[in-house]
Scaffold this motif. Structure first.
Motif, PDB file in Angstrom:
ATOM      1  N   GLU A  20      33.317  79.131  41.411  1.00  0.00           N
ATOM      2  CA  GLU A  20      33.426  79.643  42.606  1.00  0.00           C
ATOM      3  C   GLU A  20      34.998  79.828  42.917  1.00  0.00           C
ATOM      4  O   GLU A  20      35.275  79.130  43.838  1.00  0.00           O
ATOM      5  CB  GLU A  20      32.506  79.617  43.881  1.00  0.00           C
ATOM      6  N   PRO A  21      35.671  80.807  42.485  1.00  0.00           N
ATOM      7  CA  PRO A  21      37.099  80.998  42.957  1.00  0.00           C
ATOM      8  C   PRO A  21      37.474  80.940  44.177  1.00  0.00           C
ATOM      9  O   PRO A  21      36.699  81.721  45.060  1.00  0.00           O
ATOM     10  CB  PRO A  21      37.561  82.355  42.233  1.00  0.00           C
ATOM     11  N   ASN A  22      38.377  80.154  44.766  1.00  0.00           N
ATOM     12  CA  ASN A  22      38.624  79.986  46.176  1.00  0.00           C
ATOM     13  C   ASN A  22      40.156  79.577  46.259  1.00  0.00           C
ATOM     14  O   ASN A  22      40.631  78.605  45.627  1.00  0.00           O
ATOM     15  CB  ASN A  22      37.766  78.986  46.602  1.00  0.00           C
ATOM     16  N   MET A  23      40.711  79.943  47.085  1.00  0.00           N
ATOM     17  CA  MET A  23      42.269  79.699  47.568  1.00  0.00           C
ATOM     18  C   MET A  23      42.577  78.147  47.937  1.00  0.00           C
ATOM     19  O   MET A  23      43.472  77.555  47.462  1.00  0.00           O
ATOM     20  CB  MET A  23      42.879  80.412  48.400  1.00  0.00           C
ATOM     21  N   PHE A  24      41.512  77.735  48.513  1.00  0.00           N
ATOM     22  CA  PHE A  24      41.380  76.196  49.204  1.00  0.00           C
ATOM     23  C   PHE A  24      41.137  75.533  47.876  1.00  0.00           C
ATOM     24  O   PHE A  24      41.874  74.258  47.712  1.00  0.00           O
ATOM     25  CB  PHE A  24      40.328  75.946  50.258  1.00  0.00           C
ATOM     26  N   THR A  25      40.394  75.832  46.920  1.00  0.00           N
ATOM     27  CA  THR A  25      40.157  74.870  45.864  1.00  0.00           C
ATOM     28  C   THR A  25      41.491  74.973  44.809  1.00  0.00           C
ATOM     29  O   THR A  25      41.938  73.806  44.335  1.00  0.00           O
ATOM     30  CB  THR A  25      39.220  75.786  44.920  1.00  0.00           C
ATOM     31  N   LEU A  26      41.851  76.007  44.960  1.00  0.00           N
ATOM     32  CA  LEU A  26      43.467  76.113  44.075  1.00  0.00           C
ATOM     33  C   LEU A  26      44.488  75.096  44.775  1.00  0.00           C
ATOM     34  O   LEU A  26      45.299  74.525  44.055  1.00  0.00           O
ATOM     35  CB  LEU A  26      44.048  77.655  43.841  1.00  0.00           C
ATOM     36  N   LEU A  27      44.575  75.095  46.084  1.00  0.00           N
ATOM     37  CA  LEU A  27      45.473  74.392  46.646  1.00  0.00           C
ATOM     38  C   LEU A  27      45.056  72.922  46.331  1.00  0.00           C
ATOM     39  O   LEU A  27      46.186  71.976  46.342  1.00  0.00           O
ATOM     40  CB  LEU A  27      45.324  74.570  48.099  1.00  0.00           C
TER      41      LEU A  27
END
Length: 412
Positions: A325-332
């Motif tokens: 589940e792509p997510n900006m917080f995950t990338l951070l």
């Protein structure tokens, strides 16, 4: 002192009182009921200045019930009808709804009403946070990274839809449970996050919100028809995070990062409970973001020291989570882990994939990560400039103090 007691009871009992009174009077009166419960807590703040009742919960329940009856009687009077339920069988019936098992049942019903498919997903979450956990409009806006005016409109639309569609105060049909549960778990997750990493300017942690989220999760797990691998994984995740609460703030009220936390303060009964829930989650076929996040939290808890942390395993889980589940917080978070592995190229690549606007009020974490990146590269001036950007976007007092100290160390 009385304000602290009222605030505590508000967090723990607002949702219960709204759910119970709604079960008795009906969803068509939800706004009236919320006003009555709100009035009750305002009255408590005023009357408890000199003396707190021996049984504050019973006082709140009684006053809220009577206040609701008064409001509804005035409404009915306009239609020349009298609502006579203050004595006799009806009065006994509503009193019985305040028994523990009835309170739990009423709150579960309210959770599923809040997540009814007739309501837009954004309205579902706002309505649930308001009616079940007693969030203010300001707190909901902060938790959902949205304007207060937008939240007010969502709540108004939700209540209008409930009345127009004649939504009933009951559990969903068996075939609808899965889809409804996804929203329910999201609400519980958001409630916990607001407690674990509060947007409140003065207080970083709100233990009562964390406890409320865990309690709601436990209520659902008691009912076999609501159990799933995702629900068990969510419960495990909340237990894992809750176990570290006492180590996040020092005795002199300073923020303590994971690296410097006293691991002896971690509450191991909760860790054990979370581990048990993770094992049960594996008995089901479904998967969710909660499985991955619980696996990551577990890796942190398994490390005896910060140095012993298996960062490569955590990196793997973040990569899998972002794929799931792509997510900006995950990338951070993934970028932060790459910093621990000294993989600066990967860190830079990930940070440049992040749309900082999508992080909302947590955008300062992005700038803080970039500051650490440049510090590791030996470019101190750039590191300080990004730390200043982080400070500019930080509203919480403890986090500002934490970043200010870090800046002082950089300036050395």
């Amino acid at each position: 002192m009385e304000h602290k007691v009222v605030d505590h009871l508000f967090r723990h009992h607002y949702g219960k009182m709204v759910a119970i009174l709604t079960r008795f009077f009906g969803l068509s009166y939800i706004e009236t009921i919320e006003d009555a419960v709100q009035d009750t807590f305002i009255k408590a703040t005023s009357q408890w200045r000199t003396q707190i009742p021996d049984n504050p919960e019973a006082w709140l329940n009684r006053v809220a019930k009577n206040r609701t009856i008064d409001i509804l009687r005035s409404i009915q009077a306009e239609k020349n009808r009298n609502l006579a339920i203050t004595t006799g069988a009806s009065s006994l019936q509503i009193d019985e709804l305040f028994l523990d098992h009835e309170v739990a049942d009423s709150q579960l019903r309210m959770i599923f009403v809040a997540c009814h498919p007739s309501l837009h997903p954004n309205e579902q979450i706002a309505f649930a946070l308001k009616t079940i956990s007693g969030f203010s409009i300001k707190e909901i806006a902060a938790a959902l990274l949205t304007k207060e005016e937008t939240i007010s409109k969502r709540l108004t639309r939700a209540k209008k839809t409930i009345i127009e569609r004649d939504i009933q105060f009951q559990y969903p049909d068996p075939e609808a449970i899965h889809n409804r549960m996804e929203r329910v778990m999201k609400v519980i997750y958001l409630t916990f996050n607001e407690g674990f990493h509060s947007t409140n300017k003065e207080k970083l942690i709100k233990e009562d919100l964390c406890g409320e989220a865990i309690r709601l999760c436990q209520l659902l797990l008691k009912k076999e028809q609501f159990r799933s691998g995702s629900l068990y994984a969510l419960f495990a995740l909340l237990c894992f995070h809750m176990s570290r609460l006492k180590s996040k703030i020092s005795s002199d009220n300073q923020l303590v990062n994971l690296k410097n936390q006293d691991r002896a303060k971690w509450y191991f009964p909760l860790i054990k409970m979370g581990s048990s829930a993770m094992h049960k989650a594996m008995d089901y076929d479904d998967s969710s973001v909660y499985h991955y996040e619980a696996a990551i939290a577990s890796e942190h808890l398994n490390a005896k020291t910060f140095k012993d942390t298996n960062w490569r395993k955590i990196s793997y889980w973040y990569e899998q989570l972002h794929t799931f589940e792509p997510n900006m917080f995950t990338l951070l978070n993934y970028a932060t882990v790459c910093l621990q592995l000294n993989d600066l190229a990967k860190t830079y690549q990930l940070l440049n994939c992040i749309e900082v606007a999508e992080l909302g009020q947590r955008g300062y974490l992005y700038y803080g990560c970039f500051a650490e990146y440049y510090l590791k590269k030996g470019e101190k001036d750039l590191a300080i400039s990004f730390l200043d950007k982080a400070l500019a976007g930080t509203t919480n007092k403890l986090e500002r103090e934490f970043l200010m100290k870090k800046r002082e160390v950089m300036n050395g």
